[in-house]
Structures are given as structure tokens and as C-alpha cells.
Motif scaffolding. Structure first.
Motif, PDB file in Angstrom:
ATOM      1  N   HIS A   1      -6.458   3.977   1.949  1.00  0.00           N
ATOM      2  CA  HIS A   1      -6.539   4.124   0.493  1.00  0.00           C
ATOM      3  C   HIS A   1      -7.674   5.053   0.096  1.00  0.00           C
ATOM      4  CE1 HIS A   1      -8.032   3.187  -3.499  1.00  0.00           C
ATOM      5  NE2 HIS A   1      -9.053   2.572  -2.970  1.00  0.00           N
TER       6      HIS A   1
ATOM      7  N   THR B   1      -6.926   8.402  -1.965  1.00  0.00           N
ATOM      8  CA  THR B   1      -7.224   8.389  -3.400  1.00  0.00           C
ATOM      9  C   THR B   1      -8.495   9.152  -3.751  1.00  0.00           C
ATOM     10  OG1 THR B   1      -6.257   6.192  -3.352  1.00  0.00           O
ATOM     11  CG2 THR B   1      -7.353   6.863  -5.387  1.00  0.00           C
TER      12      THR B   1
ATOM     13  N   TRP C   1      -6.502  -0.688   5.827  1.00  0.00           N
ATOM     14  CA  TRP C   1      -5.973  -0.527   4.454  1.00  0.00           C
ATOM     15  C   TRP C   1      -6.964   0.245   3.601  1.00  0.00           C
ATOM     16  CZ3 TRP C   1      -1.608  -1.664   6.080  1.00  0.00           C
ATOM     17  CH2 TRP C   1      -1.293  -2.838   6.755  1.00  0.00           C
TER      18      TRP C   1
ATOM     19  N   VAL D   1      -7.383  -2.732  -5.451  1.00  0.00           N
ATOM     20  CA  VAL D   1      -6.296  -2.356  -4.538  1.00  0.00           C
ATOM     21  C   VAL D   1      -6.131  -3.430  -3.471  1.00  0.00           C
ATOM     22  CG1 VAL D   1      -5.642  -0.702  -2.738  1.00  0.00           C
ATOM     23  CG2 VAL D   1      -6.455   0.117  -4.955  1.00  0.00           C
TER      24      VAL D   1
ATOM     25  N   LEU E   1       0.665   4.047  -2.947  1.00  0.00           N
ATOM     26  CA  LEU E   1       0.315   5.446  -2.690  1.00  0.00           C
ATOM     27  C   LEU E   1       1.491   6.369  -3.009  1.00  0.00           C
ATOM     28  CD1 LEU E   1      -1.849   5.168   0.560  1.00  0.00           C
ATOM     29  CD2 LEU E   1      -2.585   5.368  -1.805  1.00  0.00           C
TER      30      LEU E   1
ATOM     31  N   LEU F   1       0.839  -1.201   0.000  1.00  0.00           N
ATOM     32  CA  LEU F   1       0.000   0.000   0.000  1.00  0.00           C
ATOM     33  C   LEU F   1       0.873   1.249   0.000  1.00  0.00           C
ATOM     34  CD1 LEU F   1      -2.873   1.165   0.120  1.00  0.00           C
ATOM     35  CD2 LEU F   1      -2.672   1.220   2.599  1.00  0.00           C
TER      36      LEU F   1
END
Lengths: 190, 598
Positions: free
Chosen positions: B175, B179, B171, B49, A18, A14
Motif C-alpha cells: 500500500h 499510494t 500489506w 487501510v 488499489l 487490498l
């Protein structure tokens, strides 16, 4: 313990993902759009004269001749208005060094424009936050008009008109300001 | 009129509310997963993801697992940011050919950016390559803000869920916040800032021919590179003439946008948001101020939506706004009085204290920015805080000491304020003799222990670190100003670090092994001794049933609870810190105005 170890992979993946999105794609997208739509601003609002860069309308320069308007004092080292070392003085209100600096600046102004009475505008004797402030207040510009007009052999009304031309009054927020470099370049060109 | 503090503050709060309210709707649906359910493609990206990470998108983590996930994520970040700084000399995108950064400074900066503090011991323009700025620092600006959002989401889930074992998926929260929230907002803000003159390029620095050459003196160095001294031991000065000025370049706007939206505050340049290439116009300044409070305010409204009662959010917003407006008033009042010692020398005092301020912002926008940046955990500055008047410097210091709960950092402000809300509920429960409950959840001894831990850890770091530093020679060596102000510099540094703010009384020479290490510890401990207890509270609350409201329930909305909440924040903040503040800004104020009266 095992279940914690199993979280290492998602944590690292992750982070890598990112990093790619926000550290590479994002600045490139912003730079791409900015360079396509507003290249002048994105590249530093640079001022040119005969094809040579003479400064930026956003970055102040140091002046100390009688024929130029003076900028805010700059605390950058080793020279004032050093574009590679933006900084304020960080002097506290009781610091004797602050009083010495202001005393010296007032004396310099009184020497170069003798016979001028009244309190000196505060922005002409206190260091700006960035050391690169491109502006002074209209009051600080008017304080210097007589000296600049005499040094240049121009009528005072003419110099005041130039000051007005380079005075920017914002629509909503902030204060009216005079761009010192643009004003001086204008004077130097005549 | 336009520059009046009342007009600017009023307009600021109006526009903030008008933007934060709709954003809170988006945030609520984004973070509870209903957005992904409604728009299939967003759900597909989210699931892709999670597949890439090798995790299950449906996983619901216990609070402990959630905390471990955040911790591992931060360890990965620390290693990466540290390594990039040490290796930047041999890596690309380094047009100025800057060398590796010292180990202690690299360590300090890694912790600083990871913990959303963005304390900067270094000067950006002469230290960090473009690659380091983008890949190490800007990335942390995003993910440290996302961490704050994740933690507050977990806490709110604790209130909302009944007899649940989990508080969410770390997680997915990280994210989604990065995002779908921070990234799009940053792109819009970055381009708006470029339109005002913030630079965004990958050029080497430009050289400008000066209209009037600058003659200055600098210490002369001998053949061995050491400064030369005369017979009396004073440095020998040489006169130098500079006919050019260097204009720094770089990808600034992209960094600037997330620096504000994520309440990070780490500037591309040393002068931060005072630098004309970071903050060129009054409008850019206004946008930056809005960006600082935007997400913190939206999160409070989101809290109201999630718990199913908008009044709960409005009550907290009201407490924050009242504290904020009061502090703006004090700050502006303090700064609008010029330094009397300078007026005595012949300076015009009408304009107020302009040392360390930029002309284009003026007094009002400088005071407003100073309060906003320290009420939130931002720490960007458009004014040099070291040169504020004594009481003008007390306001930002005290706002940080309250734990940055007046809007506060992204996520961190709200979970900090909810800690105070639990304390307020507990205290009033004691006063009226009822079992404390908040939002239908009973508050037990475990929660109160965690609350006490979270509230007491930061003052320990601030007061302990300051006390130690003023006793040690390595600590005293850093002070730039004499007397009480020098003490304030050290107190400000530990306050800023332990509360993850990042602004400074920047005269302090903090880029030394001692301060780099001490402040890094303060930042790391200050961040995680709040996050871990908050997650523990979240986990415990989630497992409890939600009690029905009865006639005996103390309402946690409305003016009474707003007053209780403000009272709790102010009393805790005042009792803890007034003795230390008396030794710094208060004694300085008395000295300054006492000297003039004499």
C-alpha cells in the motif's frame, strides 16, 4: 493452513482498493486536468482544414505523388501509415526481404526524380519503428526539393524556405526534423 | 553536439543522480514508517487501510507469511485480469466494440502484467478496450512494481535487523509503495507527457481525411471470408483505395507514466514508446528514460541509508553505472554502422542503421533507450529491436540475461544485485580463506543454496525453453526471419520472459497457444523462483545477530568490491550464455560482414 486462509480477505480487499485508486481515480484525475489545461495535446494534436480533420501533426501520412514530400516508409498493414496497426518491419539485417524492400524504394525514388545522383538518405528507404513517423531528416527533405519544385512550378528557393519553416530543431536532445504532413499541407494550400 | 551520445549519456546520469538522491531520503522514511510517524495524517490513512483489510498495522510477518501474502495478492490479480479480458466485449468503456480475448492470450497477458514483465503477444490498439487498459493493465503496472519494492524492503530489513523473527508487513509495504510513491510520481509524469503531446481522453477513434489517397493491394477474400487463391495457389490481390486515416484515441498518458516509473514496459499501442502518441518528442523520450531508472537508482541509495553506510549503496551504484556506460558504448558503436548490404544498394550509410528507428529520436537516443530498457526490467521500446544490427541486438539480450541487475527493475534490480553481492562475498571469502559475511551478517550454507537457486533458475528457463522451441514445429513456426536471426528471436523471447523484461524481437509470432503458454510459464517461474529465495534469505538473515567489523572483515565498499561485483556478474552471465549467443547474434554478425567482404 488456517493462518493462510485468513490472509485471503486482506489480499482481495487490498487488491480491490488499489484497483479503485490506480485504475479508476488516477486516469480520471489525469484526464480531467489534461482536458482542462491542454485539450489540444490531450486529444491528439489534430490538424483541421475548413472544419474537417485532415490528420495529426504527430501521425505521419503516406505520400507518393511527385508534388508532395514523401514520408518514411511504413511497414504497417494492410496499407502504409495505418493508425490502427502501428508496427515496424521487424526485418533482421540479413533478411533478403529487407534488401528487396530497400531496392524497391530506391528504384521508386530514382524513377520519380530521374537524373538525381548520389546516395539516397537512409531514412527515405528504411521503415520507421512505429510505421507512423511524422518526420524525415532535413537531408531527406532537401533530396526531394528539386522534384517537388518542378512538379509544382515553384522556384526551388521557395520550396527550401517552406522546408526550413517546418524544420524543428530540438533544444537539447534528438535530431533536427522536418514535419512532412505539415509541410505538404502548407504546399497544398498555396 | 546536442545529439552526441557522450553528451546525452552524461547529462542523463547527472540528472538521474540529482533526482534519485533526494528521492532515496523520502523512500527510506516512507518505507521504515518514520514518515507516517512524522505526518499524522499519513499514519491515519495507513491505519484506516489496515482496518479495512482487517489486519493489524503493527503485524510483523515471518518471511514465509510475507511470501504467502504476496502470492495470494497475485492470485487475486491473475483471476481479475484474466476475467476482465474475457468479458471486455460486454463491459463498458469500449468505444471500438472490441470482443473478448482468446483464453490463451488472456492467460499470457495476465501473467505477463502481474510479473512486471509486460510481454505483449497482442497489439494494444486493436485488442484491448479502454476499460481493460485502465482497470486490468494499468493497475498491475502499479502493484507489480510495488511488489518489487516490498521484496527488496524485506531483504534490506534482513540485513538491518538483529535476531528478529519478521521481515515487515506485506500489506503495508504494498500500500505505501503504491499510494505514497508510485501514484504521486505518476500523476506528475503523466501531465508532463501530455504537455509533450501524449494523448489522454476517452473518445472513440477519430477519422482524418487524407491529403493524398493511398492506393494499396490486399488479399481478396471470397464470400465465405476465406482468402481467394489463383490456379497456382497464390493469393489473389485486389487494389483498394483509402482516403481516410484512423487516429487512435484513449487514456494513454496515465498508462505511459506508470509503465516507465514501474519498469513495466507494456505499451498502449503495438509500437510502444516508438508510437508518436506514446512518445512524441525527444524531451518526452528523455523523461521516459529518466523514469525507468529513477526508482531503481533511488532504492540503491536507500539501501545505503538503511544499512547505515552510504558507501554500501554507492559501491553498488558504481558497479551498475560502469556496466551501463560500457553497454551504451557498444550499442551505439554497433548501431552507428549502417547495414553494409543496404549501402551496396545505394543507400547513404552515414546515418547508421535507421531501419526500425524513429527520426525524432535519432541514433543516440534510440541506442540509449535500448540499453536503459533492457538494463532495467522495463521492456518498453522506442526502436524495433528485431531490426537492430546483430551486435546491437546482442547488447539488450545480454543485459537481460545478466538478470537485469544494471539498475534493473523496480526493487527487482536491487535484490538481484544483492544476490550477486552475496555470491561475490562468498567467492572472495573462499579465495582469502575467511568466513563470508556481508553487512555484518554471516553467510551460511542455507543462504548460498538460495543464492544458487535464484541464479540458476532463470538460465534453465531461458536455455531450456529456447532449446525446446527450436526443436518443435510449433516453435519454429513463429520465426519471422530466416537463419540465425530466427533463432535469436526465440532466444530473445525466452530471455525477455524469464527475466520479466517484456521487450521482444517482435517479428516472432508469439500470440499462439504454444508461445502464450510457454512464455507465461517462463514469466511466472522466472519471477517467483527469485522472489521466494530472496525472502527466505531475508528471513534467515533477520534472525542472525549483526557482527562487529574487525580487521579481518572484507570491506564491501570501495573500488575493490565494485570490481569483484562486476567480475561476478560478468563471469556468471558470460559462462552461462555465450554458447547460445554464439549461435544467434554472433554468427549473424560474422555472416553479415563476411558476406560483404566476399
Amino acid at each position: 493452513m488456517m493462518s493462510t486462509l485468513k490472509m485471503v480477505r486482506p489480499a482481495v480487499t487490498l487488491f480491490a482498493l488499489l484497483t479503485l485508486v490506480t485504475g479508476v481515480v488516477y486516469p480520471l484525475v489525469v484526464a480531467g486536468v489534461a482536458q482542462a489545461v491542454m485539450p489540444g495535446k490531450a486529444n491528439g494534436s489534430v490538424l483541421q482544414h475548413n472544419g474537417q480533420i485532415v490528420g495529426s501533426s504527430l501521425i505521419g501520412q503516406h505520400f507518393e505523388g511527385p508534388g508532395y514530400f514523401w514520408s518514411r516508409p511504413s511497414a504497417t498493414g494492410p496499407m502504409p501509415n495505418n493508425g490502427l496497426a502501428s508496427s515496424g518491419s521487424n526485418l533482421g539485417p540479413l533478411n533478403p526481404a529487407l534488401q528487396d524492400a530497400v531496392k524497391g524504394r530506391i528504384a521508386a525514388l530514382k524513377t520519380i526524380q530521374p537524373g538525381q545522383y548520389g546516395a539516397v538518405p537512409a531514412d527515405l528507404v528504411t521503415a520507421s519503428a512505429s510505421g507512423l513517423d511524422p518526420h524525415i531528416s532535413p537531408a531527406a527533405a532537401l533530396y526531394q526539393v528539386h522534384r517537388v519544385a518542378q512538379a509544382r512550378g515553384l522556384p526551388e528557393e521557395e520550396v527550401i524556405a517552406r522546408v526550413r519553416r517546418h524544420t524543428d530543431t530540438p533544444l537539447l536532445f534528438g535530431e533536427p526534423v522536418v514535419n512532412v504532413l505539415e509541410l505538404n499541407l502548407d504546399l497544398a494550400a498555396s | 553536439m546536442n545529439s552526441s551520445i557522450v553528451f546525452q549519456t552524461g547529462l542523463y546520469l547527472l540528472i538521474l543522480a540529482a533526482l534519485a538522491w533526494p528521492l532515496s531520503r523520502y523512500l527510506a522514511s516512507l518505507l521504515d514508517g518514520s514518515l507516517a510517524a512524522r505526518h499524522g495524517w499519513i499514519g491515519q490513512v495507513d491505519r484506516a487501510v489496515c482496518r479495512l483489510l482487517g489486519t493489524d498495522a503493527e503485524e510483523d510477518m515471518s518471511w514465509w507469511r510475507y511470501a504467502m501474502a504476496l502470492l495470494l495478492f497475485h492470485v487475486a490479480g491473475t483471476v481479475f485480469v484474466y476475467a476482465l479480458q474475457r468479458l471486455q466485449g460486454v463491459l463498458p468503456l469500449n468505444p471500438q466494440q472490441l470482443g473478448a480475448i482468446s483464453p490463451d492470450s488472456s492467460f499470457n497477458t495476465a501473467i505477463s502484467f502481474l510479473t512486471n514483465t509486460n510481454w505483449q503477444g497482442y497489439a494494444g490498439e486493436s485488442t484491448m478496450s479502454n476499460l481493460t487498459q485502465m482497470l486490468a493493465l494499468a493497475v498491475q503496472n502499479f502493484v507489480s512494481a510495488a511488489t518489487g519494492i516490498a521484496v527488496v524492503c524485506a531483504l534490506i530489513r534482513g540485513f538491518v535487523r538483529r535476531k528478529a523473527s519478521g521481515v515487515g508487513n506485506a500489506w503495508l509495504d504494498l500500500h505505501r509503495a503504491t499510494t505514497w510513491l508510485l501514484l504521486p510520481l505518476s500523476i506528475v509524469l503523466a501531465l508532463a507527457l501530455v504537455s509533450q503531446g501524449v494523448i489522454q481522453n476517452f473518445k472513440p477513434n477519430q477519422t482524418a481525411q487524407l491529403t493524398e489517397a493511398v492506393v494499396y493491394q490486399q488479399p481478396k477474400t471470397g464470400a465465405d471470408g476465406q482468402p481467394l487463391k489463383d490456379a497456382k495457389g497464390n493469393p489473389v490481390l485486389e487494389t483498394v483505395k483509402a482516403s481516410t486515416q484512423t487516429l487512435p484515441m484513449g487514456p494513454v498518458a496515465s498508462q505511459e507514466a506508470i509503465k516507465m516509473l514501474g519498469t513495466n514496459g507494456g505499451g498502449f499501442f503495438n509500437a510502444n514508446s516508438a508510437h508518436p502518441y506514446e512518445n512524441p518528442t525527444p524531451l518526452a523520450n528523455f523523461l521516459q528514460m529518466l523514469a525507468i531508472f529513477l526508482i531503481p537508482a533511488a532504492l540503491v541509495f536507500m539501501f545505503g541509508r538503511w544499512v547505515g553506510d552510504w558507501r554500501q549503496g554507492a559501491t553498488i551504484i558504481a558497479a551498475m553505472t560502469l556496466l551501463f556506460v560500457a553497454m551504451v558504448g557498444v550499442e551505439y558503436w554497433a548501431e552507428s554502422h549502417a547495414n553494409p548490404l543496404l549501402v551496396q544498394l545505394g543507400m547513404d550509410g552515414h546515418a547508421g542503421n535507421l531501419e526500425g528507428k524513429e527520426t525524432r529520436f535519432g541514433l543516440a537516443a534510440s541506442a540509449l533507450f535500448t540499453v536503459i530498457t533492457t538494463a532495467a526490467s522495463c521492456g518498453a521500446v522506442n526502436t524495433m529491436h528485431d531490426s537492430l544490427m546483430p551486435l546491437g541486438g546482442l547488447v539488450p539480450m545480454w543485459l537481460m540475461k545478466l538478470g537485469e541487475v544494471v539498475f534493473g527493475g523496480v526493487g527487482a534490480g536491487l535484490y538481484g544485485m544483492l544476490i550477486y553481492a552475496i555470491l561475490a562475498v562468498f567467492l572472495s571469502g573462499l579465495m582469502i580463506g575467511r568466513t563470508p559475511e556481508y553487512l555484518g551478517k554471516k553467510i551460511d550454507a542455507f543462504e548460498m543454496k538460495m543464492v544458487a537457486f535464484a541464479i540458476l533458475a532463470t538460465p534453465m528457463l531461458v536455455l531450456g525453453g529456447t532449446a525446446l522451441s527450436v526443436m518443435l514445429d510449433v516453435g519454429k513456426a513463429g520465426m519471422a526471419n530466416p537463419g540465425a536471426h530466427g533463432f535469436s528471436e526465440v532466444l530473445y523471447a525466452f530471455t525477455s520472459a524469464a527475466n520479466n523484461n517484456g521487450s521482444a524481437f517482435a517479428g516472432l509470432s508469439a500470440n499462439t497457444p504454444y508461445y502464450n503458454l510457454m512464455l507465461a510459464i517462463a514469466m511466472w517461474v522466472g519471477r517467483f523462483t527469485v522472489i521466494v529465495p530472496v525472502l527466505a534469505i531475508a528471513g534467515r538473515l533477520a534472525s542472525k545477530p549483526r557482527l562487529a567489523v574487525t580487521a579481518g572483515t572484507l570491506p564491501t565498499h570501495g573500488p575493490l568490491f565494485t570490481a569483484l561485483l562486476i567480475g561476478t556478474v560478468v563471469i556468471v552471465g558470460a559462462l552461462t550464455y555465450i554458447p547460445a549467443l554464439a549461435l544467434g547474434p554472433i554468427v549473424e554478425h560474422l555472416q553479415l560482414f563476411g558476406e560483404v567482404a566476399r
